[in-house]
Design a protein around this motif. Structure first.
Motif: not given
Ligand code: IMP
Length: 190
Positions: A166-190
């Motif tokens: 499912s898109p949800e499962l893919k998003g939770s483990i995919s390369h793109r999902g992981q990159a965005f998860a890493a980016l989000l906290p940095q983006l929230n700091k701005l």
């Protein structure tokens, strides 16, 4: 106050996907101007993401975000890599080429990689993030969801290809999902 982030893509599908990942970030995403075309001349995903984010930020005078992603196959020394989108004219021909090149090869290890870069209005790179998802290349395609190389990319821990998830499962483990998860906290700091 909502902050504007220009997405360095002409692809509305990619804009939608990024909007979903960054839904709670407080940034408003918008497509880059159509006439602004940036060649992906870098030899790494990160270099291409930085190049696109920087140039779109400079051209628009706004913050910009770009991603670059692709498939790296161990036994092919990392190919198709940054040439993933250009490896053959269509998705099915790209899949056929990878399978042909791996014919008789027992090492089927591979990974999807996604690099994301965010540039400030002066073109300087403010943040970078990278996500990797390891898997194996099957001998024949399986599943009909997703896009690109999804039907031949098998994730042993889930016993499914990306195209069977499912898109949800893919998003939770995919390369793109992981990159965005890493980016989000940095983006929230701005
Ligand atoms: P980009 O749009 O320049 O990042 O090109 C990425 C290319 O890599 C796509 O055209 C696909 O061929 C491949 N790719 C990247 N991510 C995925 C994925 O999640 N599934 C399948 N193929 C992908």
């Amino acid at each position: 106050m909502t902050k504007l982030l220009v997405v360095a893509t002409g692809n509305p599908g990619k804009l939608q996907e990024m909007q979903a990942y960054l839904a709670d970030s407080g940034w408003e995403l918008t497509l880059k101007p159509e006439e602004l075309d940036i060649e992906e001349t870098g030899d790494t995903f990160a270099a291409n993401a930085c190049l696109k984010a920087s140039q779109v930020a400079l051209a628009t005078g706004e913050w910009a975000i770009a991603d670059d992603s692709g498939l790296e196959v161990d036994a092919l020394n990392g190919a198709p890599g940054v040439y993933s989108a250009r490896y053959a004219p269509t998705d099915s021909e790209r899949i056929a080429r990878v399978l042909r090149e791996l014919d008789g090869e027992v090492n089927r290890q591979a990974q999807f990689v996604c690099a994301i870069a965010i540039a400030s209005a002066d073109g300087a790179i403010a943040f970078k993030a990278e996500g990797i998802c390891r898997g194996e290349i099957l001998h024949t395609p399986r599943g009909d969801g997703g896009f690109g190389y999804d039907p031949i990319f098998y994730v042993p821990e889930k016993q499914l290809t990306f195209a069977q998830m499912s898109p949800e499962l893919k998003g939770s483990i995919s390369h793109r999902g992981q990159a965005f998860a890493a980016l989000l906290p940095q983006l929230n700091k701005l």
